[in-house]
Every structure is written in C-alpha cells, then in structure tokens.
Design a protein around this motif. Structure first.
Motif, short mmCIF file in Angstrom:
data_model
loop_
_atom_site.label_atom_id
_atom_site.label_comp_id
_atom_site.label_asym_id
_atom_site.label_seq_id
_atom_site.Cartn_x
_atom_site.Cartn_y
_atom_site.Cartn_z
N LYS A 1 0.52 17.12 0.43
CA LYS A 1 -0.71 16.34 0.36
C LYS A 1 -0.49 15.05 -0.41
N GLY A 2 0.21 15.14 -1.53
CA GLY A 2 0.49 13.94 -2.31
C GLY A 2 1.44 13.00 -1.60
N LEU A 3 2.45 13.55 -0.91
CA LEU A 3 3.40 12.72 -0.18
C LEU A 3 2.72 11.97 0.97
N ARG A 4 1.71 12.60 1.57
CA ARG A 4 0.99 11.93 2.66
C ARG A 4 0.03 10.87 2.15
N GLY A 5 -0.37 10.97 0.88
CA GLY A 5 -1.34 10.02 0.35
C GLY A 5 -2.77 10.47 0.52
N ASP A 6 -2.97 11.76 0.83
CA ASP A 6 -4.33 12.27 0.94
C ASP A 6 -4.98 12.33 -0.44
N ASP B 1 0.83 -1.21 0.00
CA ASP B 1 0.00 0.00 0.00
C ASP B 1 0.86 1.26 0.00
N GLY B 2 1.56 1.48 -1.10
CA GLY B 2 2.24 2.74 -1.31
C GLY B 2 3.52 2.94 -0.53
N CYS B 3 3.92 4.21 -0.43
CA CYS B 3 5.23 4.56 0.12
C CYS B 3 5.16 5.56 1.26
N ALA B 4 3.96 5.82 1.80
CA ALA B 4 3.82 6.82 2.85
C ALA B 4 3.99 6.25 4.25
N ASP B 5 3.55 5.01 4.46
CA ASP B 5 3.56 4.40 5.79
C ASP B 5 4.88 3.67 6.02
N CYS C 1 13.38 24.63 2.36
CA CYS C 1 13.35 24.38 3.80
C CYS C 1 11.97 23.97 4.29
N SER C 2 10.93 24.50 3.66
CA SER C 2 9.59 24.22 4.16
C SER C 2 9.10 22.84 3.78
N THR C 3 9.86 22.12 2.96
CA THR C 3 9.41 20.81 2.54
C THR C 3 10.17 19.69 3.23
N SER D 1 -0.60 22.05 7.66
CA SER D 1 -1.03 21.15 6.58
C SER D 1 -0.55 19.73 6.77
N LYS D 2 -0.10 19.40 7.98
CA LYS D 2 0.31 18.03 8.31
C LYS D 2 1.40 17.55 7.37
N LYS D 3 2.55 18.14 7.53
CA LYS D 3 3.71 17.81 6.69
C LYS D 3 4.08 16.35 6.85
N PRO D 4 4.46 15.65 5.75
CA PRO D 4 4.87 14.24 5.86
C PRO D 4 6.04 14.08 6.82
N ASN D 5 6.05 12.98 7.52
CA ASN D 5 7.10 12.73 8.51
C ASN D 5 8.11 11.74 7.95
N PHE D 6 9.08 12.25 7.19
CA PHE D 6 10.19 11.42 6.72
C PHE D 6 11.38 12.32 6.48
N LYS D 7 12.52 11.71 6.42
CA LYS D 7 13.76 12.47 6.22
C LYS D 7 13.89 12.84 4.75
#
Length: 705
Positions: free
Chosen positions: A338-343, A248-252, A475-477, A508-514
């Motif tokens: 939004k796309g990185l989170r999978g919304d 199921d994708g690459c976000a989790d 920086c914001s990403t 906007s609930k930024k994705p949590n990854f490095k």
C-alpha cells in the motif's frame, strides 16, 4: 542461519574484526591507492580509515558583523549582536570569515588524516532578505567558491591548471544538491534541466567523467573512493523531497523519483556483483515520524525496501539539511504494498518544515523518542547490542541450547529486532551544519580498513558476488517477473504457501516494479550489521563555540530564544556588543564536542545497527506510569514537573526523586525505579543537548522536553 554463521567466522578469521585501537588501522603500507572520483588514483598515500562529513555551509557575502539579527535585517544591516564569525542560534547565514576559518582549520588539522570528503549540500545563502534577493548567478558563484576552497586544501598544486579537470584533488570530494542550491529553493524540475547542466560544469572536478551523463540526466552519480572496493553514491534527494512540488514521488514510472530509485537499485546490484560496498549520501534525510515526514511516502517506502534487500552492500548513510545532530531508524516492518503504491495511509503525515524552527524540531525529536519507545526491550540484564568475537561465541553457544531455552525471552527479543544483527532496521546519520543556526560543526567518521593492506587480503576481505536466490518470505513482495527465480529455491510446501501469498498480493494490487533481491542466505551480514572491513567504528563531532570565540558579551545570561515560531533572533537578541571599534574575538578553532568511541553517556560500542537499536531503545525507554503524576515537586532546581532531569544531574545522588499521589510508603518503594528512570532521562537529555550542539541551556531543555 548456520551458513551465515560460518561465513561470518571465515570473515572474522581474515582479520575483519574491529581493532581495539584505531592506531592499528592507520599504520598501513603506502602502496594502497585511493581514487579521486574519476581523477587519477593517488599513489603513495596510505589509507587513514577516516572520512570527513561536512554540510550546510550557507555562505553569505552580505553578512555584516555587529548588524541586527532581526528578520527584516538578516545580519545584513542595522545595529545588533551579529558576531564576527557568525550569529550563533540565529537564522542568519555564514559570514565569509567563518567559511575561510573553517577551511583553514581543516587544512591545519584534518587535511592528511581523511580518505575522502562527503559534502551534503546547501552551499548558498537563504533567500531571506527581500532587499537583496538571490540570483541564479549568486547561487552558482557561491558553489564555485566552495569548490575553490576545497581545491585550496585538497588540491594537487601541480595539476590545477592543466587541461584535465578530473585530476585536481588528492582525495575524492563528493558533493550533492541541497534544496537551497537551486532557484526557487526546493523546486527541482525533472532532468535534464538548467541546474543539472550548470552543476556538471561547477562540479566538473568532482564528478567522474563516466558519471556525467547520468548526472545531467538527474543529478545523481557515484564515486569509487577506494577503487573496486568502496563507492559513495550521491543521491539527488530533491526528487524525493516532499516540498518539491515539481515532482510527485517514486511510484509512477514517469516521475524522476522512480527513475532515481531504479538507478540506485541498479548501482547497488552492480556493487554486489563486484563484491563492493557502498555509502549513501544526500542532502534531505528520510525523516519519518508518526505525523511528520520529509520524503514522499512512496520514496521512503522504496528506499527502505532497497536498504532491506541490499543490507549486505550498504555500509551506512549520511545526510544534512535539518541542522540538528541526530539519527533515525528505518523499520523494515513499515514496508507495505500500500505504501509502495502511494495509497492513502492509515494516518496522514505532514511535511516537516523546510527550515525547522525551535518548536518544530522539538516536536520532531519528541516524536522520534515516542517511536523509539516501541523498540523491543531486551531480556533483563542483557544489552540490545553485542559485537566482536564475544558476540560470535554467544551465537555458537545458542546452538547448544535446549528447545525450551530457545523459546526464552532473549530468543524472542532477537526475533523481534530481525535476528542477531538487528536486520529489521537500517540507520541514517544526520550531521549538524556549518551555518551557525546553533554552533558550526563538522564530523569525522572512522571506518575499519583492516584487510586492505595487500591485494591478497583484499580478496579475502571482500566476499564474492552473492547468489541471487530469495528467502521464501520475500517472494510475495516481488513482481511476477522474479517469481520464477524465487520458485526454484523453494520446496513444494513453500511453493504452495507462496501461491496463496501471490493470490493475496494480486488482490491488494501489488506495485509493478522490479524488486531487488535480498542477500544470499549463506552471506555474512553486511558491514552495517557485523564487524568487518568498512564497518563504521565511531565518529568525532567537532564544533566551534562562537559565544566564546566572538567574545562580544560579558555577564552572559540565559539564552534568549523566545518566539519558537518563525525567525530566530538568537541568544544575544536585544543585547549590545562590546565597543565596536575594538577587536574582541579570540582565535578561531573547532574542538571536540564528543567522540562516540569514548563517550560514556551514549556508550556506543560502534556505529552498527545493533548499537543504534540499543541507543534508541534506551532513549525511548521511559514510559510514565499513571502513578507517576505529581501532586507537587521538590523545590530542587534539577527537577521539573515531568520528573525529568537536566544532563548534569548526579544520577547517583541519593535523594527522593518525586512525591507521587497517595501513599508515601509506595513512593519510597519506587525510589530505586526512579533512580533507573533518572539514568534513562540523562541519555534523553544528552541526546537533545547534542541535537542543538550545546547551544541551549539546561533550563530551556528542561522546560521544552
């Protein structure tokens, strides 16, 4: 920008410009060593500056020539037009004789002219015959058979039977998983699994020993095809594939796609630190149009972000799977939290067909064209692409412009495409297949090896590891962990700006990854963008015209590809071949379909991103105006109701193109504009003609496109 320009000037001064003749690249000393992907380096073999990309063999040991191409028969039984070397334009798989003839042709014509082979999967037949279902053993056996074929051509005869399986080849052969190399097809469970363990054995000659643990973990690995200089990263795209319902994708973080993207990020970071470059390869490409996709959106988003941040490292990427010859652009402006989170996206996309039908591939190509129509247009009289020293001097001249001139249309265009090198985009090249859904094909890509002749020039050709600062706009990403590093490089004003962006991003609930760090501002653009060592110069597309080779039919008529949905019976559907007791076929051979380095239709200067931005823009440029609606059309065979033309039309012929509604005088005034549109359409029709490897006649293309 000035630092990057100076860096590029230094790079060019060390001999990294693209030579005008490839012969200057292949006459290298014999002391250059090439890696065999974990095997012993091959001493005494000169680099040729070429690699072979081959994909989608789909061998079928049950294929019977002169059998039926209908869906219930699948070229396995019955009577019909299946040719000796394959049933072109059908959904039948490849006969063994086609596989053998292909490797014989490679042995006779390419063996000593390529530095490595990229083999992008689907090396077993489709599970299309209910009477002869596939088995795990058959899938494995067919892949082992193809490994043996590579050994026959590229094997070191004195090493084949020794105790070390990693030194069997004269050059690296890099494989990857196709969606039909597993069972059930498309479904690839998180690893380690039965298939990763089995293929670790099947491909033991091809996977470097130090990479095997990672391969068993998830089916990914890397090979240094030129030690300490160039690596090929074999991606397991089945973890990105939207049709793989086991993941199921690459976000989790619990998903193998997430782990795979982390592996890719770390590999690219290591290569950057070592001053190396990378080629990415996989089976399923990152296709994504307005309504269709082949990867899960979160995987596409991460991949595209990685391509943006590591654009100084990645030379290019190649894929297979889709059988049609084309390319795609990844637009960095489509990256979003939004796309990185999978919304859910503003509009939904559906998965591309697992095996593209004629209709679905036509819809997909048309959507590509529609997307390319939005590529920014260059100023009148200017090309979208420039290359070599001429472009370097143009950049120097830009520093002498007045403020007013800097606000010109040209500056606006460059800003819209991401600067002088088009760094808003990355590209992926998709090669057509050996299996004759159209005609069997293979591709040889030429790359720049100037500067690789001595150790001293190597150190000059390959830049040192980049510093890890962030441009303030990135920086914001990135996540909180990297914010401190980013802040060190900013002014107080920039910090204030970033603080506001950070608060907005947190809301906007930024994705949590490095997030990867981008290239240094002082680094020259990567080899995908500017001419330097490892930049791709062009490719030669080879094909085998089975209609001519099989020679089974006389008085050929138009292709019969009726029934765009589902199974294809092929161009000879319903026809009866010549007397079966006689051998009619001609000698098998691959021939050049087109060569990008002397092709006057696409007119690619090289395979840089800027060149493909130019080509995509020209393909997508035609936008019918309301006044272009037709009242009627001339009874000329070269016209259709859309005013489009077939590829072989003489675009300079002085004829009235169409009769538009209303004022005939206005139509005459538009005549010059129509002639320009005819040239644009010629590029579009050449694109779709090549997509189907020349198997569809002009009438079919005109009706469908």
């Amino acid at each position: 920008m000035l630092l990057r320009l100076l860096a590029l000037a230094l790079s060019l001064s060390f001999g990294n410009t693209i030579p005008t003749e490839q012969k200057t690249l292949i006459s290298q000393p014999n002391n250059v060593e090439t890696s065999t992907g974990g095997q012993d380096a091959v001493k005494g073999r000169a680099l040729q500056g070429r690699f072979l990309h081959i994909t989608d063999f789909h061998p079928d040991e049950f294929y019977e020539h002169y059998s039926s191409t209908e869906e219930d028969y699948a070229c396995h039984r019955g009577d019909g037009p299946a040719g000796v070397y394959g049933a072109e334009t059908t959904d039948c798989d490849s006969p063994t004789i086609l596989i053998n003839a292909t490797f014989k042709w490679i042995n006779d014509n390419l063996k000593d002219t390529v530095d490595f082979v990229i083999w992008t999967g689907d090396s077993a037949r489709h599970d299309s015959d209910e009477r002869i279902p596939r088995t795990q053993k058959e899938v494995v056996d067919l892949n082992e058979m193809l490994v043996d074929k590579f050994v026959e051509v590229f094997g070191k005869k004195d090493k084949i039977n020794d105790t070390d399986p990693t030194n069997d080849f004269t050059i690296p052969i890099i494989p990857t998983f196709g969606n039909n190399d597993i069972m059930p097809h498309n479904i690839f469970q998180p690893g380690p699994n039965w298939w990763t363990k089995k293929y670790a054995s099947v491909w033991r000659k091809l996977i470097p020993e130090e990479q095997r643990h990672g391969f068993v973990r998830g089916g990914w690995f890397s090979v240094e095809v030129i030690p300490n200089q160039l690596a090929v990263l074999s991606l397991n795209t089945l973890y990105f594939f939207d049709s793989n319902t086991a993941v199921d994708g690459c976000a989790d973080k619990s998903e193998p796609g997430y782990e795979h993207m982390e592996w890719l990020r770390i590999q690219l970071q290591f290569l950057r630190q070592r001053g190396m470059k990378a080629i990415l390869m996989g089976h399923v490409p990152p296709a994504r149009t307005e309504s269709k996709l082949s990867w899960d959106e979160t995987c596409w988003q991460k991949y595209t972000l990685w391509m943006r941040q590591y654009r100084d490292v990645v030379v290019g990427s190649v894929y297979g799977h889709m059988n049609i010859d084309h390319f795609m652009l990844q637009d960095f402006e489509d990256i979003s939290n939004k796309g990185l989170r999978g919304d859910e996206q503003p509009f939904s996309r559906v998965a591309l067909d697992d095996e593209l039908t004629i209709q679905s591939s036509a819809d997909y190509l048309t959507e590509l064209r529609a997307g390319w129509s939005r590529i920014p247009e260059p100023p009148k009289g200017k090309s979208r692409s420039l290359s070599g020293l001429g472009y370097f001097y143009d950049l120097l001249d830009s520093f002498t412009r007045t403020s007013k001139q800097k606000k010109s249309r040209e500056d606006k265009f460059l800003k819209e495409i991401g600067g002088e090198w088009g760094e808003r985009y990355s590209i992926s090249l998709i090669a057509p297949s050996v299996v004759p859904n159209y005609f069997p094909t293979m591709r040889v890509v030429e790359y720049n090896i100037s500067g690789l002749d001595t150790d001293s020039s190597l150190s000059k050709a390959i830049p040192e590891a980049h510093s890890l600062e962030h441009p303030e706009e990135d920086c914001s990403t990135i996540d909180d962990e990297d914010m401190d590093d980013c802040a060190k490089a900013e002014s107080k004003k920039s910090k204030k700006k970033r603080k506001g962006k950070k608060k907005k991003s947190q809301k906007s609930k930024k994705p949590n990854f490095k997030a990867p760090k981008p290239p240094s501002k002082s680094a020259p653009p990567g080899p995908a963008y500017s001419p330097q060592t490892f930049s791709w110069l062009g490719y030669t597309q080879y094909y085998a015209n089975l209609t001519r080779i099989n020679n089974d039919f006389t008085n050929e008529t138009e292709n019969d590809l009726l029934g765009d949905e589902g199974w294809h019976g092929g161009k000879h559907k319903g026809k009866k071949p010549k007397e079966k007791s006689k051998k009619h076929h001609k000698d098998f051979k691959y021939e050049v379909e087109y060569d990008t380095r002397n092709d006057t239709v696409f007119a690619l200067q090289d395979l840089s991103v800027r060149s493909y931005i130019d080509l995509a823009g020209r393909i997508g440029q035609y936008k019918p105006a309301k006044s272009d609606r037709l009242e009627d059309a001339a009874a000329d065979d070269t016209e259709n109701l859309d005013g489009d033309i077939v590829p072989d039309l003489d675009i300079e012929e002085d004829v009235e193109f169409v009769r538009c509604e209303g004022n005939l005088e206005a139509t005459k005034k538009k005549h010059k504009k129509h002639k320009h549109r005819k040239m644009i359409n010629k590029i579009w029709f050449a694109f779709v003609d090549r997509a189907y490897v020349g198997t569809r006649d002009a009438e079919e293309l005109r009706e469908q496109f």
